[in-house]
Motif scaffolding. Structure first.
Motif, short mmCIF file in Angstrom:
data_model
loop_
_atom_site.label_atom_id
_atom_site.label_comp_id
_atom_site.label_asym_id
_atom_site.label_seq_id
_atom_site.Cartn_x
_atom_site.Cartn_y
_atom_site.Cartn_z
N PRO A 50 9.10 -20.80 16.21
CA PRO A 50 10.21 -19.89 16.56
C PRO A 50 10.83 -19.17 15.37
N LYS A 51 10.66 -19.68 14.15
CA LYS A 51 11.19 -18.97 12.97
C LYS A 51 10.28 -17.81 12.57
N ASN A 52 9.04 -17.82 13.05
CA ASN A 52 8.08 -16.78 12.66
C ASN A 52 7.94 -15.67 13.70
N TYR A 53 8.38 -15.92 14.92
CA TYR A 53 8.19 -14.95 15.98
C TYR A 53 9.46 -14.80 16.80
N VAL A 54 9.79 -13.56 17.13
CA VAL A 54 10.91 -13.27 18.02
C VAL A 54 10.30 -12.66 19.28
N VAL A 55 10.63 -13.24 20.44
CA VAL A 55 10.09 -12.79 21.72
C VAL A 55 11.24 -12.25 22.57
N LYS A 56 11.13 -10.97 22.98
CA LYS A 56 12.18 -10.34 23.78
C LYS A 56 11.57 -9.54 24.91
N GLU A 65 4.66 -6.59 42.70
CA GLU A 65 3.91 -5.41 42.26
C GLU A 65 4.58 -4.66 41.11
N SER A 66 5.17 -5.41 40.17
CA SER A 66 5.86 -4.81 39.03
C SER A 66 5.26 -5.31 37.72
N THR A 67 5.69 -4.68 36.65
CA THR A 67 5.20 -5.02 35.32
C THR A 67 6.38 -5.19 34.37
N VAL A 68 6.27 -6.16 33.47
CA VAL A 68 7.27 -6.38 32.42
C VAL A 68 6.54 -6.32 31.08
N THR A 69 7.13 -5.61 30.13
CA THR A 69 6.58 -5.56 28.77
C THR A 69 7.45 -6.42 27.86
N VAL A 70 6.80 -7.32 27.13
CA VAL A 70 7.47 -8.24 26.22
C VAL A 70 7.14 -7.82 24.80
N ASP A 71 8.16 -7.68 23.95
CA ASP A 71 7.96 -7.39 22.53
C ASP A 71 7.91 -8.70 21.76
N ILE A 72 6.86 -8.87 20.96
CA ILE A 72 6.73 -10.05 20.10
C ILE A 72 6.73 -9.55 18.66
N THR A 73 7.74 -9.98 17.91
CA THR A 73 7.89 -9.54 16.53
C THR A 73 7.51 -10.67 15.59
N PHE A 74 6.62 -10.35 14.65
CA PHE A 74 6.20 -11.30 13.62
C PHE A 74 7.13 -11.15 12.43
N CYS A 75 7.71 -12.26 11.97
CA CYS A 75 8.66 -12.26 10.85
C CYS A 75 8.01 -12.91 9.64
N PRO A 76 7.29 -12.16 8.82
CA PRO A 76 6.51 -12.74 7.72
C PRO A 76 7.35 -13.34 6.60
#
Length: 83
Positions: A50-56, A65-76
């Protein structure tokens, strides 16, 4: 009875990041598509680092019949602590 897929996850196997530095290139998209015509689907995404990735958003409900887009941010910046 035949079992049909109710959710499609894209990409299916691997999420790739374009950069190893702090920048906008560190955001990858995960698409969750609900194929059901009659039921909503709840989701929750957890990471083992969890310290390396932020999921929103990290949880939610996908309507029929819907779609959700999830952003995954890598925190190097946090990765250096493990090297």
């Amino acid at each position: 009875a035949e079992v049909k897929e109710k959710i499609v996850i894209t990409p299916a196997k691997e999420i790739q990041f374009k950069s190893n530095t702090v920048s906008d290139d560190n955001v990858s998209k995960l698409t969750l598509q609900n194929l059901s015509t009659s039921r909503c689907i709840a989701f929750k995404i957890k990471t083992t680092a969890p310290k390396n990735y932020v999921v929103k958003p990290n949880q939610g409900i996908i309507d029929c019949e819907s779609t959700v887009t999830v952003d995954i941010t890598f925190c190097p910046s946090e990765v250096s602590a493990f090297v």
